[in-house]
Design a protein around this motif. Structure first.
Motif, PDB file in Angstrom:
ATOM      1  N   ALA A 265     -27.434 -13.228 -14.745  1.00  0.00           N
ATOM      2  CA  ALA A 265     -28.886 -13.385 -14.742  1.00  0.00           C
ATOM      3  C   ALA A 265     -29.515 -12.563 -13.626  1.00  0.00           C
ATOM      4  N   ARG A 266     -28.885 -12.558 -12.465  1.00  0.00           N
ATOM      5  CA  ARG A 266     -29.418 -11.772 -11.346  1.00  0.00           C
ATOM      6  C   ARG A 266     -29.377 -10.281 -11.685  1.00  0.00           C
ATOM      7  N   ALA A 267     -28.281  -9.830 -12.287  1.00  0.00           N
ATOM      8  CA  ALA A 267     -28.166  -8.417 -12.667  1.00  0.00           C
ATOM      9  C   ALA A 267     -29.217  -8.062 -13.709  1.00  0.00           C
ATOM     10  N   LEU A 268     -29.411  -8.935 -14.685  1.00  0.00           N
ATOM     11  CA  LEU A 268     -30.425  -8.672 -15.707  1.00  0.00           C
ATOM     12  C   LEU A 268     -31.806  -8.581 -15.074  1.00  0.00           C
TER      13      LEU A 268
ATOM     14  N   ALA B 215     -19.866  -4.531 -10.602  1.00  0.00           N
ATOM     15  CA  ALA B 215     -21.138  -4.291 -11.288  1.00  0.00           C
ATOM     16  C   ALA B 215     -20.882  -3.736 -12.684  1.00  0.00           C
ATOM     17  N   THR B 216     -19.869  -2.896 -12.814  1.00  0.00           N
ATOM     18  CA  THR B 216     -19.497  -2.369 -14.125  1.00  0.00           C
ATOM     19  C   THR B 216     -19.123  -3.514 -15.058  1.00  0.00           C
TER      20      THR B 216
ATOM     21  N   SER C 106     -34.092  -5.344 -15.310  1.00  0.00           N
ATOM     22  CA  SER C 106     -35.404  -5.475 -15.952  1.00  0.00           C
ATOM     23  C   SER C 106     -36.543  -5.158 -14.997  1.00  0.00           C
ATOM     24  N   ASP C 107     -36.417  -5.598 -13.754  1.00  0.00           N
ATOM     25  CA  ASP C 107     -37.485  -5.349 -12.778  1.00  0.00           C
ATOM     26  C   ASP C 107     -37.680  -3.861 -12.513  1.00  0.00           C
ATOM     27  N   SER C 108     -36.588  -3.101 -12.576  1.00  0.00           N
ATOM     28  CA  SER C 108     -36.696  -1.666 -12.310  1.00  0.00           C
ATOM     29  C   SER C 108     -36.752  -0.855 -13.599  1.00  0.00           C
ATOM     30  N   ASP C 109     -36.742  -1.553 -14.743  1.00  0.00           N
ATOM     31  CA  ASP C 109     -36.742  -0.917 -16.063  1.00  0.00           C
ATOM     32  C   ASP C 109     -35.572   0.048 -16.206  1.00  0.00           C
TER      33      ASP C 109
ATOM     34  N   LEU D  22     -25.579   1.695 -11.713  1.00  0.00           N
ATOM     35  CA  LEU D  22     -24.603   0.664 -11.376  1.00  0.00           C
ATOM     36  C   LEU D  22     -24.494   0.492  -9.866  1.00  0.00           C
ATOM     37  N   SER D  23     -24.600   1.569  -9.122  1.00  0.00           N
ATOM     38  CA  SER D  23     -24.516   1.470  -7.659  1.00  0.00           C
ATOM     39  C   SER D  23     -25.681   0.656  -7.101  1.00  0.00           C
ATOM     40  N   ASP D  24     -26.864   0.802  -7.708  1.00  0.00           N
ATOM     41  CA  ASP D  24     -28.026   0.022  -7.265  1.00  0.00           C
ATOM     42  C   ASP D  24     -27.851  -1.455  -7.598  1.00  0.00           C
ATOM     43  N   ILE D  25     -27.291  -1.725  -8.776  1.00  0.00           N
ATOM     44  CA  ILE D  25     -27.035  -3.110  -9.165  1.00  0.00           C
ATOM     45  C   ILE D  25     -26.031  -3.730  -8.199  1.00  0.00           C
TER      46      ILE D  25
END
Length: 147
Positions: free
Chosen positions: A46-49, A74-75, A53-56, A60-63
């Motif tokens: 949920a946090r990853a989504l 993250a992958t 979504s917030d950044s559209d 993967l490095s940012d996630i």
């Protein structure tokens, strides 16, 4: 008295602020995780989504940086979200070597639903405090986390 998962509740610490804060945070996290069950998502998914979504769309490095996890983790999280048709991978238009995780329409809508549920869990949890106490708690927490 047992909690909804059938476990004995944790003993509430007497007065150590760090133990009290940890105990309160665990209670909030348990409620948050339980609120995700209808969607079949884990809190980290949920946090990853939300990040995606917030950044559209996010690399993967940012996630990984937002979730404070290893890039390979993250992958795996993005793989799980992609299997659920909540995100898709697309080439990064600014760097042909990079890939973005982008929310699908379903993922974007779900992120909004989950955001509303998270807000409700938070409101319910903190409703035991008067509004001025909530403001005071927020101010104190801001002081603690300020660098």
């Amino acid at each position: 008295m047992t909690n909804p998962r059938g476990r004995e509740p944790e003993r509430v610490p007497e007065s150590d602020p760090s133990d009290l804060l940890t105990h309160a945070t665990r209670g909030l996290r348990r409620r948050w995780a339980a609120s995700l069950e209808p969607w079949g998502l884990a809190p980290h998914e949920a946090r990853a989504l939300r990040v995606i979504s917030d950044s559209d769309g996010a690399r993967l490095s940012d996630i990984a940086a937002h979730l404070r996890i290893a890039p390979r983790s993250a992958t795996e999280v993005v793989d799980a979200l992609q299997e659920k048709s909540l995100v898709e991978r697309t080439p990064d238009p600014t760097d042909r070597r990079a890939v973005l995780a982008v929310p699908t329409d379903t993922g974007r809508a779900l992120a909004e639903e989950i955001g509303a549920a998270r807000l409700q869990v938070s409101r319910d949890y903190f409703s035991r405090l008067e509004p001025q106490e909530q403001d005071q708690l927020a101010a104190l927490l801001h002081r603690l986390i300020a660098d």
